[in-house]
Design a protein around this motif. Structure first.
Motif, mmCIF file in Angstrom:
data_model
loop_
_atom_site.group_PDB
_atom_site.id
_atom_site.type_symbol
_atom_site.label_atom_id
_atom_site.label_comp_id
_atom_site.label_asym_id
_atom_site.label_seq_id
_atom_site.Cartn_x
_atom_site.Cartn_y
_atom_site.Cartn_z
ATOM 1 N N SER E 56 24.717 -2.454 3.307
ATOM 2 C CA SER E 56 24.740 -3.623 2.575
ATOM 3 C C SER E 56 24.127 -4.011 1.007
ATOM 4 O O SER E 56 24.684 -4.701 0.263
ATOM 5 N N ASP E 184 30.604 -7.903 4.779
ATOM 6 C CA ASP E 184 29.482 -7.463 5.381
ATOM 7 C C ASP E 184 29.385 -7.641 6.882
ATOM 8 O O ASP E 184 29.063 -8.674 7.371
ATOM 9 N N GLU E 185 29.836 -6.841 7.483
ATOM 10 C CA GLU E 185 30.102 -6.809 8.888
ATOM 11 C C GLU E 185 30.688 -8.142 9.344
ATOM 12 O O GLU E 185 30.091 -9.085 10.272
#
Ligand SMILES: Nc1ncnc2c1ncn2[C@@H]1O[C@H](COP(=O)(O)OP(=O)(O)OP(=O)(O)O)[C@@H](O)[C@H]1O
Ligand SMILES: Nc1ncnc2c1ncn2[C@@H]1O[C@H](COP(=O)(O)OP(=O)(O)OP(=O)(O)O)[C@@H](O)[C@H]1O
Ligand SMILES: [Mg+2]
Ligand SMILES: [Mg+2]
Ligand SMILES: O=P([O-])([O-])[O-]
Lengths: 263, 313, 410, 233, 263, 233
Positions: E56, E184-185
């Protein structure tokens, strides 16, 4: 055992739970529809299915955690080793010592590691430190946490990492020597490595305990379970050997779900 | 290439507005933060003034801090504060001792025990108690607690000055800090992770065992924050207390039925002119009061840290 | 579960029930006390009238006596004048002074038609008196002395019976009378309270909300900010009486800039604004806290400036929180006493002005309670008013915060 | 600390099963050679009967591989491991089939003409085949790229020898009219050995694939291809 | 383009980002260590690695969201189409309109669907309803949400399901016509079905946008990405074609991680 | 609404690739038959050269299957699909190999003895082989269990014919000393056809495995086994 009644009570097929025609309602909403399923002893049974299909609802029936939910109503029977757990005479508190539960997010109590594991025993009135110490050690060993924790038994459990916390929660349940351990998405809050550790642990535990696990991850169900039950909108669509379900599912809805297609 | 019609003039303006707005926000923050410092500087400044040599009728600091009499009526007047501090501490802690267990139990009851239909009712009771202004408590205390106390005193063979007494102060303060402690306890108990509770129930603990063993210990830090706040209120409460304290001229008072004098009642007593020693000395008391509160806070923080046996390190 | 565990559980449950009932009992006691003592006193009059009684001198237009019959429903302690058709009762006013209250006046009594006797532009204006005024003196043409004579407190008669007897016996005709309006009202304090609320909010809200926005949205997360934050936090631990002291030293010099040299509502408002900083900042911050971080990230990642983010996304979502802060602030202003005793004084002002001192409702209670004779009736009556307002505010806060909570569900 | 213990165990299991199957196949070929040399029909029949066991072994391993893929979803080395296994057992099974065919032929030979001496080169070929199979299995057990490469090289010799033998048999048939059937059977036996050798080579190639992640022959042939393309211009 | 400077500026290898020797510190803690990686344009690049490895962190460098994190310090260069985005002269606000971002939990603004998508445009000073309407429609179409949303454009976006919300967030980013979308995810809060939809969408979007995605799910990285980068404790261990990385990883640590073994 | 579109597309791709490979293999066998009948060395050489392409096809499909498993982690039907493909291409490739070998043999025959007429039964065998391959591929394309079962049945006839042919060739060699080499080559060619037929049968079995989730022969042999076990007692 030659006693016939005992023989009748004990399950002939080695099932620890036998669920028959189970309906569960939340107020008017029917979350489970005529579910009939046997849970074999000393195996890992996985519940899979899309969100809201009733996996957790069924799981919570096994230790009657649903009792705590306002407006939750149950029809049908669930027998544990032959006795109906929804019988009036069932001691719920005792049932819960026999059917342990591990939750989605690790939830250690804000006490020391030792006290966490000893908690259930102390609630049962066991105060003898010798016994407590022995059981705590054994439980932590079974939960594969002893090596990491033995030098900090009196440290706050919240200091542990997520994966360790989850193993602690498992140890806590084991300490009561339950027959069954229910797990509701026990690894969905963990990273892959911690997940792998928990999965290994489950593999290990199934020799001694019956494990029922709810998981969102089909690959997890595939990896660790012996039996898989697939739910859809409150219906039990299919249940069978995991290798069968993932190789040759009988129902096309199962097929579609596990292979990631839908509708 | 972008097809969106974005004007650079707009972007420039956007930047300028951004900077200006941020400056304004910063200023507000600084003002708010500066106040406490200013309070200290100004109150302490005025409070110290009376002990300085240049001051007309300057007081002796040592005597102020150690003496046991408060006699503005004498001439020259005698102002000393030690017995008042002792009285204040006794009444505040007395109130906390009474209110704390009741508060915690009440909070636990409201959040975890009460039937759902009654929960709102009890919450409302506590909220109303919290919202009642202190003067109203004062009127109530002056009109009924004092009567209760004088009745009680009579039963024990004591006489009181119309019920104005240390006991009345303690009872009044206990009632007043009860909602403070309770509401914080409610918040912290309610915010205990439901999963912890389920975890305990799933281990075969009963609901009540869970409440006492898990919920309370998980809510510990919030509950103690409530205690600190409650004590703060007990120390600082002025108008209500001064309606039932009786303002004894010397002390300290250890007899529950005797009148007493606290720092705040002293500050409010005989407030006539706004100049001279008799007025300025109140600022000195204000400084003493803040120091007492500060020390108490530190003390409780220390106690909290070492309670429960679980080391956090 | 073993019976020992069951018993222990029952004990624990009982303890919590008991504790809670104490609080209910206390609340009930307070309400019973306040309402039983104050309800009789409370009426529209007391809400709208001044605290300080007003003195009025009047001349009757036609003071010739007539023949009046005592009405049946007149209470026994009222003394009736058969010739002039009114009744007086002995009473004690809110300042614990003896008074004679006009409890009855017949439709064609000489007292009904009167004109203002005080010199000035309003002289000669008709005056109608109503029941409940406090009669100080009645001027009459004395048969005995053959000239205008006073009856009542300004004469030698100290009770209603003596006064009426005098008029009946000696009064050839009525000339005029001197009376006091009832007084003991709370209008002035009510107005002062409203002014104080308005002023305080006008000062505290913009500053508080801005400070909260700065702390929560803009401030770097470093030591300095932590210190700022704890300084503001410390503010909430300071007893309000100390704020009073602060008001008299620090803020007094600020109001002096406006040419105000005494305790004043403005000074009270500024002091209260400081008291309210932590409240408003905390409430606002709490509302900002509920705004998910994702929204900030999202806004910035869509190319908004910080200010755009604050005004377009953050503040609109914090409105219920700010509203809560406002309501709580009002509640606090209404209840505050100690700080105001220092900064606004304890003298009840029936015509409050921003630049002058005065009392709020709460301080009025303090004033009437700490006089020579505590006036429970008025104090409890005002308490009822305060309690009702506070209850309304409380309910509003609940509704607002319920909305706030609902917003982020799902 | 290794994780996914269960999977590791299952993979281990799989390897052991394959090694057992390899041993069975090796034994089958060994026995076939013996049956051939001694013209022992009983031994031959034994091999033929044993083939079912090996077939079942293949299917069981097959199922296990697919189950492992389905349930454990291996990637990288583990996946190559499983897929290589999946492919390689086909070859092992084929070798066993050839062993059966050889034994079948032995039975025919014995039936038609008892008094024949097996040409020495056939015995050599048989032995080479047995050796190459052993080498292939060793390379599998040891995951050894050198051994595997060596195995592949061994097959060249087998092919050469087979060609030689074929010529020999043609010649022999031309001169020995009496024993045409037997000689043809012997030729076919040789062919089977050659084929078995081919499959052993394949096993070795799969071992290399497992180790390297790419097909062993790939580059070689690529090179050959390129050469040819050059030549063609 | 014959101009040499333009040629130098433009990336020869079709990379949109070129990261060289990037160190990122959080106060004293070094979260990324000398990371050098190229991100190819119009492909999906996946970042994988255990929790806390810095995935991240690196992602946030691309639109400088790390600027918002106290104590975050950056060394090394990141060039976007040749220009250093950490240059003093870079307009961060503008950069963020070119590098969109989608977060782990769907985070639509509590406004109508329309306003959500129009938000970014309005922040750029575009008020013309005709333009707004056109762009909103296009963006929703690209995000495969138009069919479901077109009749409720003025309904509160929070009423949408989780998966729809996430697609709305993608639409919102697309509206600004970014070159890159960082994710991000993006599916870790979604169920498998919603996840499959997002994955299909990503597959579709990569024709027009460069996509960089952080994911905890190795199987997701395997399924949808063209390139995979594996991080470990702040190091970029390996980056390459996804099919290579998952079939023949070059580094044993990658091997161990993706096959679920470790250490 | 179907999801995992990308995966579906990739699977589609894979099928097309296999069908292309199947077509190539079928063509190779077809050409081999033609080369044999017409003793056309050029055609034969063409087939031999073409084998590389088919080998490469196999490896490419192989890679694709493994990549699909590694990247898409299919289960159930999808997984059976991929694994069946993975196995079945081995057989296809083998068939092509046999075609090559046949062509090699054709070249030898032409070289040694031009004026031979191919026995009719060899042509029949070749044709049957071509037909069984076509049937196997059809069953694959249509995912048709009946066609697959039919294919398996067809192989029986091929085996029978081959045995017949073998006897014929032994006889022929005994009487025709001149053409031993050629006849042997022809015999080997027949053997190759027979083998190719075997592989076609395997393809059909994989099709059944894909459809049913279990090995076609399994039950049959299980039954056979049981019978044998009974007999043995
Ligand atoms: N306490 C509750 N009150 C009302 N409805 C509920 C409650 N708990 C669950 N439900 C409903 O019952 C259904 C089944 O819920 P359940 O939690 O068993 O699903 P699940 O399969 O576990 O889903 P998930 O994977 O999201 O956990 C859902 O539709 C849910 O909305
Ligand atoms: N704001 C921060 N302040 C301090 N340290 C941080 C901060 N954010 C991240 N870190 C640290 O930097 C390291 C990398 O964090 P990062 O969030 O990039 O990891 P990640 O690979 O994305 O992990 P995850 O998979 O858990 O999201 C971690 O060790 C983390 O603890
Ligand atoms: Mg669930
Ligand atoms: Mg991350
Ligand atoms: O199995 P094969 O006959 O092709 O070697």
């Amino acid at each position: 055992m030659q006693d016939t009644t005992a023989f009748l009570a004990a399950d002939p097929a080695g099932n620890i739970f036998e669920v028959a025609d189970l309906d569960v309602y939340y107020d008017k909403f029917q979350a489970l529809k005529k579910v009939t399923i046997d849970i074999p002893a000393n195996e890992v049974t996985a519940f899979i299915g899309p969100s809201g299909c009733g996996k957790s609802t069924l799981l919570r029936c096994f230790n009657r955690m649903n009792d705590l939910i306002e407006g939750c109503r149950i029809d049908g029977t669930i027998r544990m080793e032959g006795t109906d757990i929804y019988d009036r005479q069932t001691d719920v508190v005792k049932l819960r010592t026999e059917v342990g539960m591990v939750f989605q997010a690790p939830n250690p109590f804000p006490m020391s590691i030792f006290d966490n594991v000893a908690y259930g025993l102390r609630c049962q009135g066991i105060r003898d430190m010798k016994i407590l110490r022995r059981v705590v050690e054994e439980s932590l060993k079974k939960a594969a946490l002893w090596e990491e924790a033995k030098d900090h038994l009196h440290r706050n459990a919240l200091k542990l990492s997520g994966g360790q916390q989850q193993r602690l929660c498992i140890a806590r349940a084991i300490a009561l020597e339950p027959k069954v351990i229910l797990m509701d998405e026990p690894t969905s809050a963990l990273d892959p490595i911690a997940t792998a550790h928990i999965e290994d642990l489950i593999e290990d535990l199934k020799k001694q305990y019956t494990i029922i696990i709810v998981t969102h991850s089909m690959s997890q169900a595939a990896r660790i379970s012996d039996k898989t039950a697939f739910f859809l909108l409150g219906d039990l669509v299919e249940v069978g050997e995991t290798s069968e379900v993932f190789h040759v599912p009988r129902d096309t809805r199962t097929e579609d779900y596990i292979s990631g297609k839908f509708g | 290439m972008k097809t969106l019609p974005i004007r650079t003039s707009y972007l420039r303006r956007k930047k300028i507005i951004d900077l200006a707005a941020r400056a304004i926000f910063l200023l507000a923050g600084l003002i708010a933060a500066a106040m406490i410092v200013l309070i200290f500087v100004f109150v302490a400044g005025r409070g110290i003034q009376v002990f300085l040599p240049g001051y007309a009728n300057a007081q002796n600091l040592g005597e102020f801090l150690t003496g046991m009499r408060w006699r503005p009526d004498l001439s020259p007047p005698v102002y000393s504060v030690l017995f008042i501090v002792i009285n204040t501490v006794i009444t505040a802690f007395g109130a906390a001792v009474l209110a704390f267990p009741v508060s915690v139990m009440t909070a636990l009851f409201i959040v975890k025990v009460a039937p759902k239909s009654l929960r709102l009712f009890f919450t409302t009771v506590v909220e109303i108690l919290a919202a009642i202004p202190s003067v109203v408590y004062g009127v109530f205390a002056a009109g009924s607690i004092t009567r209760l106390v004088s009745g009680l005193a009579a039963a024990f063979g004591y006489t009181t000055y119309g019920g104005s007494s240390m006991l009345a102060v303690i009872l009044l303060l206990a009632i007043m800090i009860f909602p403070t402690i309770t509401s914080l306890a409610i918040v912290s108990i309610a915010s205990v992770d439901r999963n912890l509770e389920l975890g305990s129930l799933a281990l075969g603990a009963s609901q009540m065992e869970t409440n006492f063993k898990v919920v309370l210990s998980a809510a510990k830090s919030g509950i103690f924050a409530g205690l600190i706040l409650g004590l703060g209120r007990a120390f600082g409460e002025a108008t209500a207390v001064s309606m039932v304290a009786g303002n004894k001229m010397f002390g300290p008072t250890f007899n529950l039925f005797d009148t007493t004098r606290t720092l705040t009642t002293t500050m409010l007593s005989g407030l006539s002119e706004t100049a001279g020693v008799d007025y300025d000395i109140r600022f000195s008391i204000g400084v003493v009061l803040m120091i007492v509160i500060l020390i108490t806070n530190l003390l409780i923080r220390y106690v909290k840290k070492h309670i429960g046996g679980v080391t956090n390190e | 579960m073993s019976s020992r565990r069951k018993f222990a559980d029952a004990v624990r449950t009982a303890v919590t029930w008991l504790s809670t009932s104490i609080s209910v009992f206390v609340l009930a006691a307070i309400f019973v006390f306040v309402f039983s003592r104050g309800w009789k006193t409370l009426n529209w009059e007391i809400l709208t009238s001044d605290y300080h009684p007003k003195n009025i001198m009047a001349n009757v237009v036609d003071g010739e006596p007539g023949q009046f019959a005592r009405p049946d429903d007149l209470p026994a302690d009222a003394v009736f004048s058969e010739r002039y058709g009114f009744a007086l009762t002995d009473a004690v006013d809110h300042q614990k002074e003896k008074q004679m209250v006009l409890t009855y006046i017949a439709d064609d009594s000489p007292l009904t038609a009167a004109v203002n006797a005080a010199s000035g532009p309003t002289r000669g204006d008709p005056i109608t008196i109503t029941e409940d005024v406090q009669i100080q003196r009645i001027d009459y043409m004395s048969i005995e002395r053959g000239r205008k004579s006073p009856a009542g407190f300004m004469g030698s008669q100290q009770t209603a019976a003596e006064t009426i007897e005098r008029l009946e016996a000696d009064g050839e005709s009525l000339i005029g009378f001197y009376y006091q309006s009832a007084g003991g009202g709370m209008m002035g304090s009510l107005l002062a309270t409203l002014m104080l609320i308005g002023l305080t909010l006008a000062i505290a809200l913009p500053l508080g909300v801005s400070a909260a926005v700065y702390l929560h949205e803009l401030a770097p997360k470093n030591r300095v900010t932590a210190i700022l934050r704890s300084l503001i936090e410390m503010l909430s631990g300071v007893p309000s009486i100390v704020f009073g002291l602060m008001g008299m030293t620090l803020l007094f010099s600020v109001t002096a800039l406006f040419g105000i040299t005494t305790q004043s509502i403005l000074l009270g408002a500024m002091t209260l604004a400081v008291i309210l900083f932590p409240v408003i900042i905390r409430q606002t911050e709490e509302a900002l806290l509920v705004v998910p971080d994702g929204l900030r990230m999202a806004s910035l990642s869509l190319g908004s400036s910080r200010t755009q983010m604050i005004f377009r996304v953050i503040l609109p979502n914090a409105v219920p929180g700010i509203l809560t802060a406002t309501l709580l602030s009002i509640s606090r202003v209404i209840g505050e006493s100690a700080a105001l005793i220092y900064t606004m004084g304890v003298a009840i002002n029936d015509k409050p002005e921003i630049g002058r001192g005065g009392t709020t409702l709460a301080v009025q209670i303090w004033t009437v309670m700490t006089g020579e004779q505590p006036n429970f009736e008025l104090a409890t009556a005002i308490s009822i008013v305060i309690l009702i307002i506070v209850l309304i505010l409380n309910v509003s806060v609940k509704l607002v915060s319920a909305r706030l909570n609902r917003k982020w569900r799902t | 600390m290794a994780v996914r213990i269960e999977f590791q165990r299952e993979l281990q299991d799989l390897h052991e099963q394959i090694i057992r199957m390899g041993a069975a196949v090796e034994q089958a070929i060994g026995l076939a050679v013996e049956a051939l040399i001694n013209l022992d029909t009983e031994l031959a029949q034994q091999v033929i009967d044993g083939d079912d066991v090996i077939d079942e072994m293949e299917r069981s391993i097959d199922r296990k591989c697919v189950r492992l893929i389905a349930l454990q979803q291996p990637v990288a080395r583990d996946l190559r491991d499983v897929t290589a296994n999946l492919k390689l057992i086909t070859d092992l099974e084929r070798i066993a089939d050839h062993a059966t065919d050889i034994c079948q032929a032995v039975k025919t030979i014995v039936k038609t003409h008892y008094e024949i001496t097996i040409p020495h080169d056939v015995v050599v070929l048989a032995d080479m085949t047995r050796r190459i199979i052993r080498a292939a299995l060793d390379s599998y057990v040891n995951r050894n790229k050198e051994q595997a490469t060596e195995t592949i090289r061994m097959d060249k010799n087998i092919d050469k020898l087979y060609k030689q033998l074929k010529r020999y048999f043609v010649h022999q048939i031309e001169i020995d009219r009496e024993h045409v059937a037997t000689l043809i059977d012997l030729l076919l036996i040789a062919k089977h050995f050659e084929r078995a050798g081919d499959h052993a080579q394949n096993v070795a190639e799969w071992v290399i694939y497992f180790i390297e992640g790419r097909h062993a022959i790939y580059e070689e042939e690529e090179a050959a291809h390129a050469k040819k393309a050059n030549r063609d211009r």
